[in-house]
Scaffold this motif. Sequence first.
Motif, PDB file in Angstrom:
ATOM      1  N   PHE A 168     -48.297  -8.788  14.491  1.00  9.54           N
ATOM      2  CA  PHE A 168     -49.123  -7.782  15.156  1.00  9.54           C
ATOM      3  C   PHE A 168     -49.858  -6.895  14.166  1.00  9.54           C
ATOM      4  O   PHE A 168     -50.507  -5.935  14.545  1.00  9.54           O
ATOM      5  CB  PHE A 168     -48.256  -6.953  16.113  1.00  9.54           C
ATOM      6  CG  PHE A 168     -47.780  -7.774  17.270  1.00  9.54           C
ATOM      7  CD1 PHE A 168     -48.526  -7.832  18.438  1.00  9.54           C
ATOM      8  CD2 PHE A 168     -46.629  -8.530  17.181  1.00  9.54           C
ATOM      9  CE1 PHE A 168     -48.117  -8.628  19.489  1.00  9.54           C
ATOM     10  CE2 PHE A 168     -46.221  -9.319  18.230  1.00  9.54           C
ATOM     11  CZ  PHE A 168     -46.964  -9.371  19.384  1.00  9.54           C
ATOM     12  N   GLY A 169     -49.733  -7.233  12.876  1.00 11.47           N
ATOM     13  CA  GLY A 169     -50.525  -6.531  11.896  1.00 11.47           C
ATOM     14  C   GLY A 169     -51.833  -7.253  11.592  1.00 11.47           C
ATOM     15  O   GLY A 169     -52.723  -6.692  10.979  1.00 11.47           O
ATOM     16  N   SER A 170     -51.932  -8.518  12.006  1.00  8.79           N
ATOM     17  CA  SER A 170     -53.155  -9.266  11.706  1.00  8.79           C
ATOM     18  C   SER A 170     -53.958  -9.471  12.985  1.00  8.79           C
ATOM     19  O   SER A 170     -53.431  -9.980  13.978  1.00  8.79           O
ATOM     20  CB  SER A 170     -52.803 -10.604  11.058  1.00  8.79           C
ATOM     21  OG  SER A 170     -53.086 -11.674  11.907  1.00  8.79           O
ATOM     22  N   PRO A 171     -55.226  -9.041  12.977  1.00  6.26           N
ATOM     23  CA  PRO A 171     -56.043  -9.149  14.201  1.00  6.26           C
ATOM     24  C   PRO A 171     -56.168 -10.593  14.691  1.00  6.26           C
ATOM     25  O   PRO A 171     -56.048 -10.844  15.890  1.00  6.26           O
ATOM     26  CB  PRO A 171     -57.406  -8.608  13.758  1.00  6.26           C
ATOM     27  CG  PRO A 171     -57.225  -8.010  12.420  1.00  6.26           C
ATOM     28  CD  PRO A 171     -55.944  -8.467  11.850  1.00  6.26           C
ATOM     29  N   ILE A 172     -56.380 -11.538  13.751  1.00  3.95           N
ATOM     30  CA  ILE A 172     -56.527 -12.937  14.159  1.00  3.95           C
ATOM     31  C   ILE A 172     -55.277 -13.421  14.880  1.00  3.95           C
ATOM     32  O   ILE A 172     -55.327 -13.992  15.955  1.00  3.95           O
ATOM     33  CB  ILE A 172     -56.772 -13.833  12.927  1.00  3.95           C
ATOM     34  CG1 ILE A 172     -58.100 -13.468  12.269  1.00  3.95           C
ATOM     35  CG2 ILE A 172     -56.763 -15.295  13.315  1.00  3.95           C
ATOM     36  CD1 ILE A 172     -58.406 -14.306  11.056  1.00  3.95           C
ATOM     37  N   GLY A 173     -54.122 -13.117  14.253  1.00  4.62           N
ATOM     38  CA  GLY A 173     -52.862 -13.546  14.845  1.00  4.62           C
ATOM     39  C   GLY A 173     -52.663 -12.943  16.224  1.00  4.62           C
ATOM     40  O   GLY A 173     -52.199 -13.604  17.152  1.00  4.62           O
ATOM     41  N   MET A 174     -53.062 -11.663  16.368  1.00  7.20           N
ATOM     42  CA  MET A 174     -52.875 -11.011  17.671  1.00  7.20           C
ATOM     43  C   MET A 174     -53.740 -11.652  18.748  1.00  7.20           C
ATOM     44  O   MET A 174     -53.280 -11.884  19.856  1.00  7.20           O
ATOM     45  CB  MET A 174     -53.181  -9.522  17.554  1.00  7.20           C
ATOM     46  CG  MET A 174     -51.932  -8.772  17.679  1.00  7.20           C
ATOM     47  SD  MET A 174     -51.943  -7.003  17.707  1.00  7.20           S
ATOM     48  CE  MET A 174     -53.465  -6.338  17.450  1.00  7.20           C
ATOM     49  N   VAL A 175     -55.004 -11.929  18.391  1.00 11.76           N
ATOM     50  CA  VAL A 175     -55.882 -12.590  19.363  1.00 11.76           C
ATOM     51  C   VAL A 175     -55.293 -13.941  19.768  1.00 11.76           C
ATOM     52  O   VAL A 175     -55.171 -14.266  20.954  1.00 11.76           O
ATOM     53  CB  VAL A 175     -57.304 -12.771  18.779  1.00 11.76           C
ATOM     54  CG1 VAL A 175     -58.145 -13.629  19.701  1.00 11.76           C
ATOM     55  CG2 VAL A 175     -57.948 -11.433  18.560  1.00 11.76           C
ATOM     56  N   GLY A 176     -54.894 -14.722  18.754  1.00  9.28           N
ATOM     57  CA  GLY A 176     -54.322 -16.032  19.034  1.00  9.28           C
ATOM     58  C   GLY A 176     -53.090 -15.926  19.917  1.00  9.28           C
ATOM     59  O   GLY A 176     -52.963 -16.638  20.922  1.00  9.28           O
ATOM     60  N   ALA A 226     -51.600 -19.801  14.403  1.00  8.03           N
ATOM     61  CA  ALA A 226     -51.104 -20.439  13.179  1.00  8.03           C
ATOM     62  C   ALA A 226     -51.729 -19.790  11.958  1.00  8.03           C
ATOM     63  O   ALA A 226     -51.043 -19.548  10.956  1.00  8.03           O
ATOM     64  CB  ALA A 226     -51.413 -21.933  13.207  1.00  8.03           C
ATOM     65  N   ASP A 227     -53.023 -19.491  12.035  1.00  5.86           N
ATOM     66  CA  ASP A 227     -53.704 -18.835  10.915  1.00  5.86           C
ATOM     67  C   ASP A 227     -53.085 -17.478  10.620  1.00  5.86           C
ATOM     68  O   ASP A 227     -52.827 -17.132   9.461  1.00  5.86           O
ATOM     69  CB  ASP A 227     -55.192 -18.649  11.249  1.00  5.86           C
ATOM     70  CG  ASP A 227     -56.039 -19.655  10.508  1.00  5.86           C
ATOM     71  OD1 ASP A 227     -55.526 -20.779  10.292  1.00  5.86           O
ATOM     72  OD2 ASP A 227     -57.177 -19.328  10.152  1.00  5.86           O
ATOM     73  N   GLY A 228     -52.863 -16.698  11.691  1.00  2.78           N
ATOM     74  CA  GLY A 228     -52.257 -15.383  11.522  1.00  2.78           C
ATOM     75  C   GLY A 228     -50.876 -15.492  10.901  1.00  2.78           C
ATOM     76  O   GLY A 228     -50.532 -14.754   9.973  1.00  2.78           O
ATOM     77  N   LEU A 229     -50.078 -16.454  11.396  1.00  4.97           N
ATOM     78  CA  LEU A 229     -48.724 -16.628  10.871  1.00  4.97           C
ATOM     79  C   LEU A 229     -48.771 -17.018   9.399  1.00  4.97           C
ATOM     80  O   LEU A 229     -47.978 -16.529   8.591  1.00  4.97           O
ATOM     81  CB  LEU A 229     -47.994 -17.717  11.666  1.00  4.97           C
ATOM     82  CG  LEU A 229     -47.448 -17.296  13.023  1.00  4.97           C
ATOM     83  CD1 LEU A 229     -46.927 -18.509  13.768  1.00  4.97           C
ATOM     84  CD2 LEU A 229     -46.323 -16.288  12.840  1.00  4.97           C
ATOM     85  N   ARG A 230     -49.730 -17.916   9.058  1.00  9.30           N
ATOM     86  CA  ARG A 230     -49.819 -18.365   7.666  1.00  9.30           C
ATOM     87  C   ARG A 230     -50.127 -17.168   6.766  1.00  9.30           C
ATOM     88  O   ARG A 230     -49.479 -16.962   5.744  1.00  9.30           O
ATOM     89  CB  ARG A 230     -50.899 -19.423   7.544  1.00  9.30           C
ATOM     90  CG  ARG A 230     -51.009 -19.991   6.140  1.00  9.30           C
ATOM     91  CD  ARG A 230     -52.141 -20.987   6.029  1.00  9.30           C
ATOM     92  NE  ARG A 230     -51.950 -22.128   6.913  1.00  9.30           N
ATOM     93  CZ  ARG A 230     -52.912 -22.636   7.668  1.00  9.30           C
ATOM     94  NH1 ARG A 230     -54.113 -22.092   7.652  1.00  9.30           N
ATOM     95  NH2 ARG A 230     -52.679 -23.674   8.440  1.00  9.30           N
ATOM     96  N   GLU A 231     -51.110 -16.368   7.222  1.00 11.26           N
ATOM     97  CA  GLU A 231     -51.494 -15.205   6.449  1.00 11.26           C
ATOM     98  C   GLU A 231     -50.295 -14.282   6.223  1.00 11.26           C
ATOM     99  O   GLU A 231     -50.028 -13.841   5.117  1.00 11.26           O
ATOM    100  CB  GLU A 231     -52.550 -14.439   7.236  1.00 11.26           C
ATOM    101  CG  GLU A 231     -53.783 -14.040   6.479  1.00 11.26           C
ATOM    102  CD  GLU A 231     -54.818 -13.535   7.453  1.00 11.26           C
ATOM    103  OE1 GLU A 231     -54.604 -12.421   7.978  1.00 11.26           O
ATOM    104  OE2 GLU A 231     -55.796 -14.242   7.717  1.00 11.26           O
ATOM    105  N   GLU A 232     -49.549 -14.020   7.313  1.00  9.36           N
ATOM    106  CA  GLU A 232     -48.444 -13.071   7.219  1.00  9.36           C
ATOM    107  C   GLU A 232     -47.293 -13.632   6.406  1.00  9.36           C
ATOM    108  O   GLU A 232     -46.642 -12.898   5.664  1.00  9.36           O
ATOM    109  CB  GLU A 232     -47.956 -12.691   8.620  1.00  9.36           C
ATOM    110  CG  GLU A 232     -48.946 -11.865   9.404  1.00  9.36           C
ATOM    111  CD  GLU A 232     -49.297 -10.554   8.696  1.00  9.36           C
ATOM    112  OE1 GLU A 232     -48.379  -9.881   8.218  1.00  9.36           O
ATOM    113  OE2 GLU A 232     -50.491 -10.236   8.614  1.00  9.36           O
ATOM    114  N   SER A 233     -47.034 -14.948   6.543  1.00 13.24           N
ATOM    115  CA  SER A 233     -45.876 -15.497   5.838  1.00 13.24           C
ATOM    116  C   SER A 233     -46.179 -15.645   4.343  1.00 13.24           C
ATOM    117  O   SER A 233     -45.270 -15.705   3.531  1.00 13.24           O
ATOM    118  CB  SER A 233     -45.451 -16.846   6.438  1.00 13.24           C
ATOM    119  OG  SER A 233     -46.422 -17.816   6.169  1.00 13.24           O
ATOM    120  N   LEU A 234     -47.484 -15.682   3.981  1.00 16.61           N
ATOM    121  CA  LEU A 234     -47.814 -15.766   2.558  1.00 16.61           C
ATOM    122  C   LEU A 234     -47.669 -14.410   1.876  1.00 16.61           C
ATOM    123  O   LEU A 234     -47.683 -14.319   0.662  1.00 16.61           O
ATOM    124  CB  LEU A 234     -49.246 -16.274   2.379  1.00 16.61           C
ATOM    125  CG  LEU A 234     -49.439 -17.773   2.556  1.00 16.61           C
ATOM    126  CD1 LEU A 234     -50.874 -18.168   2.343  1.00 16.61           C
ATOM    127  CD2 LEU A 234     -48.528 -18.550   1.613  1.00 16.61           C
TER     128      LEU A 234
END
Lengths: 348, 399
Positions: free
Chosen positions: B45-53, B389-397
């Motif tokens: 919920f810190g990444s806008p892309i992830g939240m939209v997805g 998936a993009d949001g998760l990748r960003e956050e997990s990196l």
Amino acid sequence: MATFILRRTGTMILTALCLTFIVFFLTNLYPNLEKLAKTQGNFRMSDEEVASWLGNRGFLQPMPVKYGQWLGILPGYVIRGTDGVLRGKCFGRHMAREDAPRFCGVLQGDWGYSLRFKDEVRAIVGVRLGLTGWLMLMVMAVMVPGALVMGVLAGMREGSRLDRTLSTVSIVTTATPEYVSGVIFIAVFASSAVGLKWFKGTATAAMNDMTFQNFALPVLTISLYGMGYIARMTRASMAEVMTAQYIRTARLKGVGFAGIVMKHALRNALIAPFTVIMLQFPWLLNGVVITETLFNYKGFGWALVEAAGNNDIELLLGISVVSVIVVLSTQLISDIGYVLLNPRIRVS
Amino acid sequence: MEPLGWADITFRLLIRFTPVWISLIAVFALSIRFRRRLGLYGRLFGSPIGMVGFGVVMFWALTAIHAGLFHLIATHDPLTQIPGMKNSPPGTPVADARTSGAYAYFLLGGDNLARDVFSRMVVGSGIVMLIAPLATVFAFMVGITLGLPAGYHGGRLDAGLSFIANLILAFPVILLFYLLVTPEIVQTGLPSYMAAILFVFPLVFVAVLVNARLRIQPGKRNRVMAATMTPLILLYLVAVSQKDTALSFLPARLDPFDIPAGILVVFVSVVFVNAPTVFRIVRGLTLDIRTRDYVAAAQTRGEGAWYIMLWEILPNARGPLIVDFCLRIGYTTILLGTLGFFGLGLPPESPDWGSTINSGRKLLSIYPHSALPPAFALLSLVLGLNLLADGLREESLKD
């Protein structure tokens, strides 16, 4: 390098044999044969009649024997049937018994006879492949440059607005399978309901006379799905290259941005996408089947659907042989190309 | 009654989705409130892309739940044909709706069999959201159970399994579907046998997991094993045993449910196509992780191979695997749509998105309204999963 190619080719042949055997096994299961007997003979045959019909035509031999005959490494069967007629795999259709060869399989170039199209499988596969070849050529001509330009533009300035826009576009295209984008394209650009009518909703006419109007939508439909994926790979690879030391050196030496991108970054950034593009071929095959069905373009994929839907065993086998060869050889080319392009990879 | 205009249709659609909006807001409010305590999920919920997805995916998941379990949202029955509504444009009023008590409009029009397009799309989300994630879970079970030992032990086991995986991957997917899903093949029972084999993997996975962890406490292990395996084995037997097929061994009294034949076949073939890719990913990750120091430490401690694989390597491979899981659900959704598009497996009247696109495409150039809603639904779901998936990748990196 030579041993590497040899080993890969060996694995490839083994894979091809296994795959064709699986297809052969699945298409020659008894319910399929029973259906074949009933459509070729008559629908009211009893079980015994079906069995003798199949037995007379060599269908009830053991599976490996049948496969060997189909492949052409075992001599074709010659069976005197229960009805007294002498039948053989290699004669009857177009050859007298006396001049028939002993072996007649795929390796000898005899691919069998299609019941759906009433023609030699080899001729059908040739014609349909030619039609699909044009489609693939156009798709490649649109997809590859489009994807590379998108990827390079997005990757050269990571995080910029251009990058974010292009990345969003490529995510959207990878999320749109052919049957969705095709349907949307037809509805928007070819239907009387929206009324734009810029393009034709079917590509049947394109088989004889290819025009922009009737061929644009199918080509666009197939290219879009693959484009996003290749663009993302190119972007990642480009972004990585742009952070490399030698790019910094070039910049410090005073090379302009355009010069850095064109002369220093591009070549190294395109190694990874090459593999990806080659590995897209199996995917394109999928896309081709869907798109040809949707736009009624009677190419290879359309023939696959027709063969599978009509229990046309020999045509289906022929088509699978071709598609398996296409998939495996692109894998081989991609492996070899990767090694050739990338001097850092040492092959043992 | 007058047909509705587009503004009216949009407004009424938004109203129909009220239960989804309420639950969506609740999910977001709770998640954002407790995001610090929720690990990777919270950081999403810190990444806008992830939240939209996540929002898009949850929208369809909640729609599936509300429509499937509580019969909300959908305005009509997805299979009922209403006379006079054939190919009717969006917003057409239903004749004598007042007397029969049905919803007064076909919000997105009628299809070529006079059924409500909107309701079919909503109910279809249930089928997609049930099969796609579940099939992906099974594919992951198969891929993990085979990929870990292949990567960890290497050698002949690895060579053999990799060869089989490449074999399946070299198959053109559509050809495979046509070979597996035709009625003649179903008649031979091949899909049932494949189901029997593929469904074993979750059992093996759980059993090995428990055994590896509790091997040194046999008493506790036996108790935990019995507690987890008994229900799983029962579930397995019930799921595999089908009436009137090649595998029908349970007496009818002990077999409370049968998976509809079409769904089973579709499920099995989708798992079969996905598993090799998961296998390759897990194998690659294992090859990388087994050279780490903590694996060497565990080996020196004398831990068993399965303990190292499941409790040392697997948790450390979770980042890429979670990302791939999201992408793979999207891909499975596309595969399901492909099957429906070719009319394979599921019955033709089934409201799943692929089948509805298929039945709508024949009249596409005259009546595009019946194929477009399921097409956009599928597009939005897959897009949502990709963004997630993009949001998760960003956050997990970020760690």
